[in-house]
Design an enzyme around this catalytic site. Structure first.
Site, PDB file in Angstrom:
ATOM      1  N   HIS A   1    -111.521 -22.022   1.719  1.00 45.19           N
ATOM      2  CA  HIS A   1    -111.518 -20.654   2.241  1.00 45.19           C
ATOM      3  C   HIS A   1    -110.446 -19.869   1.509  1.00 45.19           C
ATOM      4  O   HIS A   1    -109.312 -20.324   1.440  1.00 45.19           O
ATOM      5  CB  HIS A   1    -111.172 -20.636   3.739  1.00 45.19           C
ATOM      6  CG  HIS A   1    -112.098 -21.454   4.583  1.00 45.19           C
ATOM      7  ND1 HIS A   1    -111.714 -22.013   5.775  1.00 45.19           N
ATOM      8  CD2 HIS A   1    -113.386 -21.801   4.401  1.00 45.19           C
ATOM      9  CE1 HIS A   1    -112.736 -22.676   6.304  1.00 45.19           C
ATOM     10  NE2 HIS A   1    -113.761 -22.569   5.483  1.00 45.19           N
TER      11      HIS A   1
ATOM     12  N   ASP B   1    -118.679 -23.839   0.126  1.00 47.13           N
ATOM     13  CA  ASP B   1    -118.895 -25.205   0.599  1.00 47.13           C
ATOM     14  C   ASP B   1    -119.488 -26.041  -0.521  1.00 47.13           C
ATOM     15  O   ASP B   1    -120.357 -25.586  -1.252  1.00 47.13           O
ATOM     16  CB  ASP B   1    -119.874 -25.203   1.781  1.00 47.13           C
ATOM     17  CG  ASP B   1    -119.143 -24.915   3.076  1.00 47.13           C
ATOM     18  OD1 ASP B   1    -117.913 -25.117   3.102  1.00 47.13           O
ATOM     19  OD2 ASP B   1    -119.798 -24.496   4.037  1.00 47.13           O
TER      20      ASP B   1
ATOM     21  N   GLU C   1    -108.322 -11.766  18.140  1.00 45.40           N
ATOM     22  CA  GLU C   1    -109.090 -12.762  18.890  1.00 45.40           C
ATOM     23  C   GLU C   1    -108.838 -14.156  18.327  1.00 45.40           C
ATOM     24  O   GLU C   1    -108.938 -14.387  17.125  1.00 45.40           O
ATOM     25  CB  GLU C   1    -110.600 -12.485  18.818  1.00 45.40           C
ATOM     26  CG  GLU C   1    -111.386 -13.594  19.525  1.00 45.40           C
ATOM     27  CD  GLU C   1    -112.905 -13.513  19.387  1.00 45.40           C
ATOM     28  OE1 GLU C   1    -113.421 -12.546  18.812  1.00 45.40           O
ATOM     29  OE2 GLU C   1    -113.556 -14.456  19.864  1.00 45.40           O
TER      30      GLU C   1
ATOM     31  N   HIS D   1    -109.526 -31.082  10.713  1.00 47.06           N
ATOM     32  CA  HIS D   1    -110.977 -31.166  10.669  1.00 47.06           C
ATOM     33  C   HIS D   1    -111.439 -32.332  11.536  1.00 47.06           C
ATOM     34  O   HIS D   1    -111.040 -33.471  11.305  1.00 47.06           O
ATOM     35  CB  HIS D   1    -111.478 -31.343   9.236  1.00 47.06           C
ATOM     36  CG  HIS D   1    -112.939 -31.041   9.117  1.00 47.06           C
ATOM     37  ND1 HIS D   1    -113.888 -31.846   9.683  1.00 47.06           N
ATOM     38  CD2 HIS D   1    -113.592 -30.009   8.549  1.00 47.06           C
ATOM     39  CE1 HIS D   1    -115.082 -31.320   9.453  1.00 47.06           C
ATOM     40  NE2 HIS D   1    -114.931 -30.208   8.756  1.00 47.06           N
TER      41      HIS D   1
ATOM     42  N   ASP E   1    -115.764 -18.056   1.401  1.00 44.87           N
ATOM     43  CA  ASP E   1    -116.016 -19.430   1.823  1.00 44.87           C
ATOM     44  C   ASP E   1    -116.923 -20.108   0.801  1.00 44.87           C
ATOM     45  O   ASP E   1    -117.984 -19.584   0.482  1.00 44.87           O
ATOM     46  CB  ASP E   1    -116.696 -19.376   3.216  1.00 44.87           C
ATOM     47  CG  ASP E   1    -117.048 -20.757   3.739  1.00 44.87           C
ATOM     48  OD1 ASP E   1    -116.426 -21.742   3.272  1.00 44.87           O
ATOM     49  OD2 ASP E   1    -117.932 -20.856   4.601  1.00 44.87           O
TER      50      ASP E   1
ATOM     51  N   HIS F   1    -116.569 -12.176  12.188  1.00 39.18           N
ATOM     52  CA  HIS F   1    -116.921 -13.582  12.022  1.00 39.18           C
ATOM     53  C   HIS F   1    -115.692 -14.463  12.306  1.00 39.18           C
ATOM     54  O   HIS F   1    -114.597 -14.175  11.846  1.00 39.18           O
ATOM     55  CB  HIS F   1    -117.397 -13.810  10.595  1.00 39.18           C
ATOM     56  CG  HIS F   1    -118.156 -15.086  10.431  1.00 39.18           C
ATOM     57  ND1 HIS F   1    -117.543 -16.300  10.363  1.00 39.18           N
ATOM     58  CD2 HIS F   1    -119.478 -15.329  10.334  1.00 39.18           C
ATOM     59  CE1 HIS F   1    -118.467 -17.241  10.240  1.00 39.18           C
ATOM     60  NE2 HIS F   1    -119.647 -16.687  10.210  1.00 39.18           N
TER      61      HIS F   1
END
Lengths: 410, 492
Positions: free
Chosen positions: A174, A119, A47, A330, A117, A321
């Site tokens: 990531h 952040d 996907e 970005h 991930d 996910h």
């Protein structure tokens, strides 16, 4: 962004997807040709989803699938949706399903990389240089420690080999774990891996700050925690005491007091001093000068509380996910989401990564004849390697893919 | 009986399929249904038994655990689903397997069934392996479940070379600790033990990490190159996860099987499934039923929270109304509570929007949070009927910076809890009592205490194992009191 910037941004994005986005490499990567025979249509069952701007509004297009690079590029460059002008903003990578993904059908997710991930805003409570989505060279060091702690856990403990580390373009990283057996793992396996890599750091009101540390002696802790401590303490002085002066922050002080109380080191005098002093090095020296058997374990807790990798577990634990793929742009910073060398994260500076306007300028200087494609059934020639500020990252990506597909010599 | 294979009790539990095909014809459908329904009743009673006891108590006291187990066995026996003679194991397998099918429908149902099954399996496992001196039987079961090569004893060489005897930090020069005194291995409680015996290695096993997930995620086992090194007593606990993991996979796979779809076309079977599920939801204290009500809506949340919500939800509401934001885990906890409490989806959205909009635009709210609320209400994606997180789940949480979910009674340190309760204007003596309970690790009792304070009433035997029980019981109590007042008023 004002209107003109917006128009430029959309125009640049279109040029980027046409000439600079490593489309064939993305397809090669996600085909995992070593494991999958072509007739399995492995790539086509993946996907993809897209964020698209139509007439100033943002739309998501989920459950898209492609046969090959040509199909994907055609979609990326398609700037007409229902006769309205549109621009493709970014692409997300989802799971590989049991059949070609289509909306509304009952699909079973078969495979997906585990993506770790992190952040930067998870570190807000211990950093003073920036907050939220902002990031500077000083902040990057937090992520560098995170990489250094995660690396042996992933490579040695779990015995993994293929990890693509990517800077997200703004404030995070990531780590795409691509090993074949990992891609096939269930949500339960994903949760267990993340559980092993993560320690939960309690907030300032918590009874315990780090639940995983209940022992009185460091030598009795799990080796991965000891190792994390060993790595983190090498950075602690520079990052926490000098760069950030984190120990002056109210909530950090509260947590330190909780830790000292739990380890029975705290006395009224020490508590008062910690509350009054606002210089991290002084506070730290004071703590280190306490005489207690449990001092070392308290130091470990404080150091890990400041520097242990703060994973966004939610992203990693569900197989379907969606996550922004490498070499996206970005939308907020217009930076390219580029790979970096996990083994050498200290050499990477997020502020040096190429930006869209910049690489488009470099693209404009290339001769027109390079940009033509043979015919409509071919993709446009990939020019990323001709752009000096982009090419090293392309090289990294290419190396990663060829390492994956290299036959193992036993 | 065609199948002459010796049926070992334990293996019968593990190996359901081989018997299934041969025996279903021989089991009368009505008998099968009755067996299934009896099992569900037993499962639920045992489940209630377990949830009454706090997790901490169970773990600490082996005697208490034994007592609990024998109580559970008694319950299972009442509904004849624990043990018996030869034929029993065939019935046992048939009923179990049929229930697996009946619960395969959604992930939520699967989880529910696995929760039931966990107790039964754990108790059977304890009983079977209680007096085992060698690990041969255990190992045999493992190999049956996983395949022969998935678990091995470790060799002397591996012991000497692979296993870190002690990790040393460069700044620690402590000569008194002789290298090799401690061995850092899977010893159950993320701690090291002293293994001095040269033959210790004989009691260690090696298996790929994905066979012992629970030990991995709780950082209880030593990992190297994807293999977990496990000490014998930990191996017993791991068996449970392996077994339930297999069961989960099998049930999840059912959903996609052609045969399962065919089965669901059979009216008689579907009727049986329905009957089983009715038994299940009929027995549960109302908490798993869906209902909607109007008294809880966007405008009444504040007041209802004060009057009827447990502390965990009241705290989330407080933080939400101050910060106009909640992080993911907090949103999940409050939204699922709203749903289970009967708040309509539009009201939940309206309330969250009202709060969030003070910081972000409506457009951003719709983009980032709307789907999540609708998903929790079962209106998007997999359309699952999610339920409010249980107390035991909330207690396992460790909220980080800017996170306010979990169980505040457990997570807060005593000072913070005291301060918070003071801000809610509870009496000093009451607060003291709650703090004492907290310090004794009796979090659910402390929560019950708060229920009594909020409701200014007494309800014996109230067990709060889910925030929604607190709320429902509080509402019911309130209604009763109202009714009493009304009926006691002199008639005109």
């Amino acid at each position: 962004m004002n209107d003109q910037d917006q128009i430029d941004f959309y125009r640049n994005l279109h040029l980027y997807y046409k000439h600079l986005f490593p489309i064939q490499m993305i397809v090669d990567w996600l085909s995992y040709a070593k494991d999958n025979q072509p007739e399995l249509k492995y790539f086509s069952r993946r996907e993809f989803s897209f964020e698209r701007s139509i007439d100033g509004e943002t739309f998501y297009q989920r459950y898209q699938q492609f046969q090959n690079a040509h199909g994907l590029q055609k979609f990326l460059l398609d700037n007409k949706q229902n006769d309205q002008a549109s621009t493709l903003i970014k692409y997300d990578i989802g799971a590989v399903f049991d059949k070609l993904p289509k909306k509304g059908e009952k699909l079973k997710a078969m495979e997906k990389e585990i993506v770790i991930d992190i952040d930067m805003d998870a570190y807000d409570e211990v950093r003073t240089c920036c907050q939220g989505a902002k990031i500077c060279e000083k902040c990057w060091k937090f992520l560098q420690v995170a990489c250094d702690i995660l690396r042996p856990a992933l490579f040695q403990d779990f015995g993994l080999e293929h990890i693509l580390a990517v800077y997200s373009g703004r404030r995070g990283i990531h780590l795409w774990v691509c090993d074949s057996h990992i891609r096939k793992s269930t949500n339960e396996v994903r949760s267990a891996i993340i559980g092993y890599l993560n320690i939960n750091i309690g907030n300032a009101d918590a009874e315990e700050i780090i639940r995983e540390v209940k022992q009185e002696k460091i030598e009795k802790l799990h080796p991965s925690i000891q190792r994390a401590y060993f790595i983190a303490q090498q950075f602690f002085k520079q990052i926490i005491l000098i760069d950030q002066n984190s120990l002056k922050i109210e909530n950090v002080k509260k947590k330190i007091l909780t830790i000292l109380k739990q380890t029975k080191i705290l006395n009224p005098k020490l508590e008062k001093s910690i509350q009054e002093i606002n210089d991290s090095s002084q506070i730290w020296d004071l703590i280190c000068s306490q005489d207690s058997e449990r001092l070392e374990i308290a130091k470990l807790q404080i150091i890990l509380m400041c520097l242990y990798p703060r994973l966004d577990a939610h992203v990693s634990t569900t197989i379907n996910h969606l996550l922004k793929g490498p070499f996206s742009i970005h939308p907020k910073t217009q930076r390219v989401c580029v790979p970096f060398n996990l083994k050498n994260s200290s050499q990477f500076n997020p502020l040096d990564t190429p930006t869209l306007p910049n690489i488009i300028k470099q693209l404009a200087q290339l001769p027109e004849e390079l940009k033509q494609r043979e015919n409509e059934n071919k993709i446009f020639p990939f020019l990323g390697k001709e752009i000096p500020s982009l090419s090293p990252y392309i090289q990294l990506f290419e190396d990663f893919i060829s390492k994956y597909n290299k036959p193992k010599i036993n | 009986m065609q199948n002459q294979k010796e049926i070992l009790q334990y293996e019968a539990m593990l190996y359901i399929e081989p018997y299934m095909d041969q025996q279903t014809e021989e089991i009368n459908k009505r008998d099968l249904l009755n067996m299934c329904i009896d099992r569900i009743k037993a499962y639920q009673k045992v489940n209630q038994l377990f949830s009454q006891l706090e997790e901490n108590d169970q773990q600490k006291d082996p005697l208490k655990q034994k007592e609990l187990h024998s109580k559970a066995i008694k319950l299972y026996n009442e509904y004849s689903c624990y043990e018996g003679k030869d034929k029993f194991w065939i019935d046992d397998n048939a009923a179990h397997f049929f229930l697996e099918l009946a619960y395969s429908e959604s992930d939520e149902k699967i989880n529910e069934f696995i929760k039931y099954q966990r107790h039964l399996f754990q108790i059977r496992c304890e009983a079977q392996l209680e007096n085992e001196q060698t690990n041969e039987r255990l190992l045999k079961i493992y190999k049956k479940l996983l395949g022969d090569n998935e678990i091995t004893k470790i060799s002397k060489q591996e012991w000497d070379e692979d296993i870190p005897k002690q990790l040393r930090l460069p700044n620690q020069v402590d000569q008194s600790n002789k290298l090799g005194n401690y061995v850092i291995l899977g010893t159950g409680k993320s701690q090291l033990r002293n293994f001095n015996n040269v033959n210790t290695y004989l009691k260690f096993f090696k298996t790929p990490f994905y066979n012992v997930l629970h030990s991995v995620s709780s950082i209880h086992t030593f990992l190297k190159n994807g293999f977990a090194y496990i000490y014998e007593d930990e191996l017993k606990n791991c068996l449970l996860d392996v077994f339930l993991g297999k069961m989960r996979k099998r049930m999840q796979a059912n959903q996609y099987k052609f045969q399962y779809e065919e089965l669901m076309k059979n009216d008689e079977i579907v009727k049986m499934f329905k009957k089983i599920q009715q038994t299940d939801s009929g027995m549960l204290s109302q908490k798993l039923q869906n209902f909607e009500q109007d008294s809880l809506n966007a405008l009444t949340v504040r007041q209802q929270s004060k009057d009827h919500f447990p502390l965990c939800m009241e705290y989330l509401i407080d933080r939400l109304e101050v910060n106009h934001h909640l992080k993911h885990s907090g949103r999940q906890q409050i939204q699922l509570f709203f749903k289970s409490a009967g708040m309509k989806v539009n009201e939940a959205i309206k309330y969250m929007k009202m709060q969030f909009q003070q910081k972000i635009s409506e457009q951003d709210f719709n983009k980032n949070y709307l789907y999540n609320i609708r998903h929790n209400y079962g209106l998007e994606g997999k359309r699952e009927n999610y339920q409010c997180y249980s107390c035991s789940y909330n207690m396992k949480q460790n909220p980080g910076n800017d996170e306010y979910h979990g169980c505040p009674i457990k997570n807060f340190n005593s000072d913070v809890l005291e301060k918070y309760l003071k801000s809610k204007s509870y009496e000093e003596t009451d607060i003291k009592k709650i703090i004492e309970l907290k310090k004794g690790n009796h979090f659910q009792l402390a929560c019950t205490e708060i229920w009594h304070l909020k409701n200014k009433g007494n309800q014996t035997g109230l067990i709060i194992d889910n925030p929604i029980v607190f709320y429902r019981e509080s509402l019911n109590h309130h209604k009763k009191v109202q009714l009493k007042i009304e009926t006691e008023e002199p008639a005109h």
